[in-house]
Design a protein around this motif. Sequence first.
Motif, short mmCIF file in Angstrom:
data_model
loop_
_atom_site.label_atom_id
_atom_site.label_comp_id
_atom_site.label_asym_id
_atom_site.label_seq_id
_atom_site.Cartn_x
_atom_site.Cartn_y
_atom_site.Cartn_z
N CYS A 51 5.15 8.22 -3.70
CA CYS A 51 4.22 7.19 -3.76
C CYS A 51 2.94 7.47 -3.64
O CYS A 51 2.51 8.55 -3.09
N ALA A 108 10.56 3.54 -7.29
CA ALA A 108 9.77 2.64 -6.37
C ALA A 108 9.64 3.11 -5.12
O ALA A 108 10.55 4.10 -4.58
N HIS A 117 4.59 1.29 -8.64
CA HIS A 117 5.90 2.04 -9.11
C HIS A 117 5.43 3.13 -10.30
O HIS A 117 4.36 3.24 -10.75
#
Length: 122
Positions: A51, A108, A117
């Motif tokens: 992420c 995700a 995303h």
Amino acid sequence: MRQEDAEARKAERRGLDDEPVTYHHDLSIPQGCHVGGFPSWHTTDPHSMTCEACAAPMVLVLTLDSSKWSGAHGSWMPNEEWSIAERLRDRCPTQLTIGRDGLLNTFACPAEPGHPHRWGLQ
């Protein structure tokens, strides 16, 4: 007639017993569009998807594939769809084309669903 006998006869008619099972096409990651699972890294080396907001390892949420049954002999194809495939001889009933006949993986962040995303083309 037992169910196993019927399935064996169907496999014989399709010629599945004559073709060797391969890891990539028959045992690894299923072809086609699916939710979850594991990403295919068949055109690039595997790399971690993290992420960008919190550096957490991301999870695969969706795969969109240009072909549905691209395996050596369709081992991932559901039994119910063999009659359709034999009649149409179409490996792409969804009519999707991702890139140059590839697939799109969407990832995700499991820590925070609101984080952006990420995606990867294969």
